[in-house]
Design an enzyme around this catalytic site. Structure first.
Site, short mmCIF file in Angstrom:
data_model
loop_
_atom_site.label_atom_id
_atom_site.label_comp_id
_atom_site.label_asym_id
_atom_site.label_seq_id
_atom_site.Cartn_x
_atom_site.Cartn_y
_atom_site.Cartn_z
N THR A 215 -75.09 -43.67 -60.02
CA THR A 215 -74.89 -42.75 -61.14
C THR A 215 -75.65 -43.17 -62.38
O THR A 215 -76.14 -42.33 -63.13
CB THR A 215 -73.38 -42.63 -61.45
OG1 THR A 215 -72.70 -42.15 -60.29
CG2 THR A 215 -73.12 -41.67 -62.59
N SER B 148 -74.84 -45.53 -53.70
CA SER B 148 -74.41 -46.68 -52.89
C SER B 148 -73.52 -46.28 -51.72
O SER B 148 -73.30 -47.07 -50.80
CB SER B 148 -73.68 -47.70 -53.77
OG SER B 148 -72.46 -47.19 -54.27
N THR C 27 -71.33 -47.10 -58.21
CA THR C 27 -69.98 -47.66 -58.30
C THR C 27 -69.19 -47.53 -57.01
O THR C 27 -68.21 -48.25 -56.82
CB THR C 27 -69.19 -46.98 -59.43
OG1 THR C 27 -69.09 -45.57 -59.16
CG2 THR C 27 -69.85 -47.19 -60.78
N ASP C 28 -69.59 -46.63 -56.10
CA ASP C 28 -68.77 -46.37 -54.91
C ASP C 28 -68.54 -47.62 -54.08
O ASP C 28 -67.44 -47.84 -53.57
CB ASP C 28 -69.42 -45.29 -54.05
CG ASP C 28 -69.22 -43.90 -54.61
OD1 ASP C 28 -68.52 -43.76 -55.63
OD2 ASP C 28 -69.75 -42.94 -54.02
#
Length: 333
Positions: free
Chosen positions: A12, A54, A86-87
């Site tokens: 992101t 990710s 961030t995932d």
């Protein structure tokens, strides 16, 4: 002059919004330029490795990122900052923590709002990550994840909100550093775990699957995972590490056949322990290992890394790591 290498991987923080949704297109130099003043006394290099979300990473990608970190450190960088989606950032951070014992800071960061958002959080997060990477207080803390003004040790950090700018927490542990107006303030000093001696040039880590526990869960997924070639299984158990009798039976079969099974919990916070007859106590009796307070996704990477260590049963590697014992590479490997 301290040299910090930024390694950009997408996510992101590098995304712009479009008709098809958000897409990672922003490259490393533009990310660094968005920060504003860089840490005093530091030079910052910028390198693009991959530019995507990710959620699309596999263990081959994570090992490739580890090789980028290795190359930067071998090239003389004083610290490495990785921008990342961030995932799955908590998993990459933890794997890097397993693979490196260098005192130089390795810092991951990202964003919850895209680069072209009017209130983009990426520039501030990257600025904080650079501040942490350039500060002596971050040396020797292992891999860190910096987000929304706080730095977390890799072990125990997890994404705890899907959209809030305060996306990460470390249940039961808390942050180790705070960044306030560019100043890094120590809060706690974690003790990094031992390095797991994995060959970073492997094409990928051995397969390890996570099997959830829920009312009515049986042994189907444990058996299917092993039939698909998994080296071991992590059970995301109920409560403090419990599962029903049919799943326990499948775990017993797996352990008897030489496949390690590591017990974590689906609960947000707290360790697992073999407390209950027929549940956790029975899982321990049949030979399952307990992952302390590692969440299922970090426990999976510990077991996968352990299965990649030559010359040692993965069960022994996991036990040694959880006990904090150094893992010396086998001579000749």
């Amino acid at each position: 002059m301290r040299r910090i290498q930024v390694v950009a991987t997408g996510g992101t923080i590098a995304s712009r919004s479009g008709a098809e949704g958000r897409r990672a297109t922003v490259l490393a130099k533009e990310l660094v330029a968005s920060v504003g003043p860089l840490p005093e006394g530091a030079t910052v290099g910028a390198r693009d490795v991959v530019t995507r979300g990710s959620y699309a990473f596999g263990t081959a990608d994570l090992l490739a990122l580890a090789r980028e970190v290795r190359a930067a450190l071998r090239d003389g960088a004083d610290a490495v900052v990785m921008t990342h989606g961030t995932d799955t950032m908590e998993e990459t951070a933890f794997l890097l923590d397993l693979l490196f014992d260098d005192p130089r800071p390795i810092v991951l960061t990202g964003a919850q709002r895209p680069f072209d958002d009017r209130a983009a959080d990426g520039p501030a997060n990257l600025g904080d990550a650079l501040a942490v990477a350039g500060d002596d207080v971050a040396r020797g803390l292992g891999t860190l994840l910096v987000f929304d003004g706080f730095a977390f040790a890799a072990r125990g950090v997890r994404k705890s909100d899907t959209m809030s700018a305060r996306a990460f927490s470390a249940p039961g542990r808390g942050p180790v550093l705070r960044v306030a107006d560019g100043q890094v303030v120590p809060l706690a000093r974690p003790v990094p775990g031992p390095r797991v001696p994995v060959d970073l040039d492997l094409p990928r880590l051995p397969r390890v699957d996570v099997v959830p526990v829920y009312p009515g869960a049986d042994g189907l997924f444990v058996r299917a995972s092993l039939e698909a070639g998994a080296a071991g299984v992590v059970v995301a158990a109920a409560g403090a590490g419990n599962a029903g009798p049919e799943l326990v039976e499948a775990v017993a079969e797996a352990v008897a056949a030489g496949h390690p099974v590591l017990i974590s919990t689906r609960v947000h916070s707290g360790p697992v322990a073999p407390l209950y007859a027929g549940g956790g106590a029975e899982l321990r009796r049949v030979g399952a290992l307990f992952a302390d307070d590692l969440n299922p996704w970090q426990a999976r990477l510990l077991l996968a890394a352990a299965a990649a260590v030559p010359g040692r049963p993965p069960q022994d590697v996991v036990r040694s790591w959880l006990a904090g014992r150094d893992l010396i590479p086998v001579p000749g490997t």
